[in-house]
Design a protein around this motif. Structure first.
Motif, PDB file in Angstrom:
ATOM      1  N   ASN A 186       0.884  -1.198  -0.029  1.00 32.01           N
ATOM      2  CA  ASN A 186       0.110   0.131   0.020  1.00 32.01           C
ATOM      3  C   ASN A 186       0.742   1.365  -0.031  1.00 32.01           C
ATOM      4  OD1 ASN A 186      -2.036   1.767   0.018  1.00 32.01           O
ATOM      5  ND2 ASN A 186      -2.388   1.634   2.480  1.00 32.01           N
ATOM      6  N   ALA A 187       0.516   2.085  -1.062  1.00 32.23           N
ATOM      7  CA  ALA A 187       1.464   3.560  -1.028  1.00 32.23           C
ATOM      8  C   ALA A 187       0.549   4.419  -0.090  1.00 32.23           C
ATOM      9  CB  ALA A 187       1.222   4.005  -2.447  1.00 32.23           C
ATOM     10  N   ALA A 188       0.884   4.013   1.371  1.00 33.68           N
ATOM     11  CA  ALA A 188       0.244   4.738   2.285  1.00 33.68           C
ATOM     12  C   ALA A 188       0.404   6.208   2.561  1.00 33.68           C
ATOM     13  CB  ALA A 188       0.131   4.093   3.492  1.00 33.68           C
ATOM     14  N   ASN A 189      -0.298   6.819   3.220  1.00 38.44           N
ATOM     15  CA  ASN A 189       0.295   8.197   3.933  1.00 38.44           C
ATOM     16  C   ASN A 189       0.817   7.705   5.310  1.00 38.44           C
ATOM     17  OD1 ASN A 189      -2.153   8.618   5.942  1.00 38.44           O
ATOM     18  ND2 ASN A 189      -3.196   8.985   3.977  1.00 38.44           N
ATOM     19  N   SER A 190       1.274   8.810   5.920  1.00 41.82           N
ATOM     20  CA  SER A 190       1.745   8.654   7.427  1.00 41.82           C
ATOM     21  C   SER A 190       0.957   8.317   8.210  1.00 41.82           C
ATOM     22  CB  SER A 190       2.881   9.768   7.607  1.00 41.82           C
ATOM     23  OG  SER A 190       2.102  10.658   7.799  1.00 41.82           O
ATOM     24  N   SER A 191      -0.474   8.589   8.172  1.00 40.06           N
ATOM     25  CA  SER A 191      -1.248   8.428   9.281  1.00 40.06           C
ATOM     26  C   SER A 191      -1.455   6.951   9.334  1.00 40.06           C
ATOM     27  CB  SER A 191      -2.468   9.236   8.780  1.00 40.06           C
ATOM     28  OG  SER A 191      -3.384   8.711   7.920  1.00 40.06           O
ATOM     29  N   LEU A 192      -1.476   6.194   8.311  1.00 39.35           N
ATOM     30  CA  LEU A 192      -1.886   4.639   7.983  1.00 39.35           C
ATOM     31  C   LEU A 192      -3.489   4.643   8.055  1.00 39.35           C
ATOM     32  CD1 LEU A 192       0.816   3.184  10.248  1.00 39.35           C
ATOM     33  CD2 LEU A 192       0.667   3.172   7.878  1.00 39.35           C
ATOM     34  N   LEU A 193      -4.202   5.861   7.965  1.00 40.26           N
ATOM     35  CA  LEU A 193      -5.693   5.741   8.103  1.00 40.26           C
ATOM     36  C   LEU A 193      -6.437   5.785   7.082  1.00 40.26           C
ATOM     37  CD1 LEU A 193      -5.706   7.657  11.558  1.00 40.26           C
ATOM     38  CD2 LEU A 193      -5.662   5.205  11.211  1.00 40.26           C
ATOM     39  N   GLY A 194      -5.669   5.679   5.943  1.00 37.77           N
ATOM     40  CA  GLY A 194      -6.477   5.732   4.705  1.00 37.77           C
ATOM     41  C   GLY A 194      -6.524   6.795   4.058  1.00 37.77           C
TER      42      GLY A 194
ATOM     43  N   ALA B 241      -8.138   2.843  -2.014  1.00 31.29           N
ATOM     44  CA  ALA B 241      -8.647   1.818  -2.720  1.00 31.29           C
ATOM     45  C   ALA B 241      -8.586   0.343  -2.052  1.00 31.29           C
ATOM     46  CB  ALA B 241      -8.001   1.425  -4.179  1.00 31.29           C
ATOM     47  N   ILE B 242      -7.087   0.242  -1.253  1.00 27.09           N
ATOM     48  CA  ILE B 242      -6.869  -0.837  -0.682  1.00 27.09           C
ATOM     49  C   ILE B 242      -7.734  -0.724   0.698  1.00 27.09           C
ATOM     50  CG2 ILE B 242      -4.955  -1.808   1.034  1.00 27.09           C
ATOM     51  CD1 ILE B 242      -3.073  -1.367  -1.289  1.00 27.09           C
ATOM     52  N   HIS B 243      -7.820   0.041   1.263  1.00 27.69           N
ATOM     53  CA  HIS B 243      -8.518   0.397   2.709  1.00 27.69           C
ATOM     54  C   HIS B 243     -10.270   0.062   2.431  1.00 27.69           C
ATOM     55  CE1 HIS B 243      -6.264   1.694   5.983  1.00 27.69           C
ATOM     56  NE2 HIS B 243      -5.404   2.051   5.102  1.00 27.69           N
ATOM     57  N   ARG B 244     -10.801   0.371   1.095  1.00 23.36           N
ATOM     58  CA  ARG B 244     -12.115   0.126   0.728  1.00 23.36           C
ATOM     59  C   ARG B 244     -12.368  -1.369   0.445  1.00 23.36           C
ATOM     60  NH1 ARG B 244     -11.277   4.933  -1.872  1.00 23.36           N
ATOM     61  NH2 ARG B 244     -10.979   4.048  -3.714  1.00 23.36           N
ATOM     62  N   ARG B 245     -11.482  -1.892  -0.346  1.00 22.58           N
ATOM     63  CA  ARG B 245     -11.434  -3.316  -0.859  1.00 22.58           C
ATOM     64  C   ARG B 245     -11.261  -4.141   0.352  1.00 22.58           C
ATOM     65  NH1 ARG B 245     -13.287  -6.680  -4.552  1.00 22.58           N
ATOM     66  NH2 ARG B 245     -12.103  -8.167  -5.075  1.00 22.58           N
ATOM     67  N   GLY B 246     -10.124  -3.830   1.111  1.00 21.20           N
ATOM     68  CA  GLY B 246      -9.795  -4.511   2.256  1.00 21.20           C
ATOM     69  C   GLY B 246     -10.777  -4.684   3.330  1.00 21.20           C
ATOM     70  N   GLY B 247     -11.516  -3.906   3.542  1.00 20.79           N
ATOM     71  CA  GLY B 247     -12.505  -3.832   4.736  1.00 20.79           C
ATOM     72  C   GLY B 247     -11.966  -3.308   5.889  1.00 20.79           C
TER      73      GLY B 247
ATOM     74  N   LEU C 161      -7.915  -1.073   8.621  1.00 17.86           N
ATOM     75  CA  LEU C 161      -8.085  -0.221   9.275  1.00 17.86           C
ATOM     76  C   LEU C 161      -8.078  -0.096  10.841  1.00 17.86           C
ATOM     77  CD1 LEU C 161      -8.351   3.298   9.406  1.00 17.86           C
ATOM     78  CD2 LEU C 161     -10.918   2.893   9.405  1.00 17.86           C
ATOM     79  N   ALA C 162      -8.743  -1.230  11.310  1.00 22.55           N
ATOM     80  CA  ALA C 162      -8.567  -1.585  12.780  1.00 22.55           C
ATOM     81  C   ALA C 162      -6.989  -1.773  13.212  1.00 22.55           C
ATOM     82  CB  ALA C 162      -9.480  -2.784  13.004  1.00 22.55           C
ATOM     83  N   GLU C 163      -6.233  -2.652  12.333  1.00 23.22           N
ATOM     84  CA  GLU C 163      -4.800  -3.149  12.715  1.00 23.22           C
ATOM     85  C   GLU C 163      -4.163  -1.530  12.597  1.00 23.22           C
ATOM     86  OE1 GLU C 163      -2.723  -6.319  11.585  1.00 23.22           O
ATOM     87  OE2 GLU C 163      -4.599  -7.730  11.824  1.00 23.22           O
ATOM     88  N   CYS C 164      -4.376  -0.783  11.601  1.00 28.48           N
ATOM     89  CA  CYS C 164      -3.576   0.488  11.344  1.00 28.48           C
ATOM     90  C   CYS C 164      -3.878   1.382  12.564  1.00 28.48           C
ATOM     91  CB  CYS C 164      -4.043   1.107  10.379  1.00 28.48           C
ATOM     92  SG  CYS C 164      -3.357   0.508   8.659  1.00 28.48           S
ATOM     93  N   ARG C 165      -5.297   1.327  13.095  1.00 31.04           N
ATOM     94  CA  ARG C 165      -5.389   2.255  14.444  1.00 31.04           C
ATOM     95  C   ARG C 165      -4.587   1.728  15.434  1.00 31.04           C
ATOM     96  NH1 ARG C 165     -11.764   2.825  12.895  1.00 31.04           N
ATOM     97  NH2 ARG C 165     -11.540   5.151  12.184  1.00 31.04           N
ATOM     98  N   LYS C 166      -4.422   0.197  15.689  1.00 39.89           N
ATOM     99  CA  LYS C 166      -3.553  -0.186  16.662  1.00 39.89           C
ATOM    100  C   LYS C 166      -1.958   0.205  16.481  1.00 39.89           C
ATOM    101  CE  LYS C 166      -6.487  -4.466  17.652  1.00 39.89           C
ATOM    102  NZ  LYS C 166      -6.566  -5.772  17.335  1.00 39.89           N
ATOM    103  N   LEU C 167      -1.597   0.255  15.393  1.00 37.27           N
ATOM    104  CA  LEU C 167      -0.248   0.640  15.235  1.00 37.27           C
ATOM    105  C   LEU C 167       0.087   2.140  15.530  1.00 37.27           C
ATOM    106  CD1 LEU C 167       0.320  -1.099  11.722  1.00 37.27           C
ATOM    107  CD2 LEU C 167       1.467  -1.507  13.924  1.00 37.27           C
ATOM    108  N   ARG C 168      -1.227   2.796  15.279  1.00 33.47           N
ATOM    109  CA  ARG C 168      -0.960   4.360  15.812  1.00 33.47           C
ATOM    110  C   ARG C 168      -0.973   4.650  17.179  1.00 33.47           C
ATOM    111  NH1 ARG C 168      -1.710   8.666  12.437  1.00 33.47           N
ATOM    112  NH2 ARG C 168      -1.014   9.557  14.222  1.00 33.47           N
ATOM    113  N   VAL C 169      -1.894   3.756  17.855  1.00 29.15           N
ATOM    114  CA  VAL C 169      -1.723   3.770  19.275  1.00 29.15           C
ATOM    115  C   VAL C 169      -0.600   3.256  20.009  1.00 29.15           C
ATOM    116  CG1 VAL C 169      -2.968   2.701  21.284  1.00 29.15           C
ATOM    117  CG2 VAL C 169      -4.311   3.546  19.599  1.00 29.15           C
TER     118      VAL C 169
END
Length: 169
Positions: free
Chosen positions: A21-29, A36-42, A46-54
């Motif tokens: 994923n060519a992500a932005n630094s927030s990791l939140l889509g 596209a990856i966040h939408r199709r992946g469901g 996002l839940a795991e990305c939020r855990k990484l941010r915490v």
């Protein structure tokens, strides 16, 4: 020996052990590949990305680094998120772009991935010229020691596909 292949199409429709994923630094889509990856992946991604941010990435994922999460509903085991640099006419950031590919391959090796699908990192809204982005991507993958058996560049349009094809020729 790592095999490099090119596909023109939608990276979210690929079957691979890992999709980058060519992500932005927030990791939140966001937009482009990231959205596209966040939408199709469901929601699992996002839940795991939020855990990484915490946790370890409270200030976001630094440019040039990579981190893995579940792939959710994508036809992959993992998504490897990497933050590409914004292109600059006054500062050479090519080492950061190369680092995106190296670090993603490093994460893939740690996970045991044998196939990985990359987009053309930073060549969309981050403004990296496609020909130079293709040069950095292909050269970095060719020069990186990895156990990954297939690196697939999934290019969204004909312009990107042709730029990568020229680098492999």
């Amino acid at each position: 020996m790592t095999r490099i292949t090119l596909v023109q199409g939608d990276i979210t429709r690929q079957t691979a052990d890992a999709i980058v994923n060519a992500a932005n630094s927030s990791l939140l889509g966001g937009g482009g590949v990231d959205g596209a990856i966040h939408r199709r992946g469901g929601p699992a991604i996002l839940a795991e990305c939020r855990k990484l941010r915490v946790g370890h990435y409270g200030k976001g994922l630094p440019t040039g680094q990579a981190v893995a999460t579940t792939a959710g509903e994508l036809d992959a085991r993992w998504v490897i998120h990497t933050v590409g640099p914004v292109h600059s006419d006054t500062e050479d950031r090519s080492a950061l772009l190369a680092s995106c590919y190296r670090e993603s391959l490093k994460r893939a090796d740690e996970l045991g991935a044998r196939t990985i699908a990359f987009p053309a990192v930073s060549t969309g809204v981050y403004g990296w010229p496609m020909d130079d982005g293709a040069r950095i991507a292909v050269t970095t993958v060719q020069e990186t020691d990895t156990a990954v058996e297939e690196v697939r560049f999934v290019l969204f349009d004909n312009h990107a596909y042709e730029a990568f094809a020229r680098r492999l020729a």
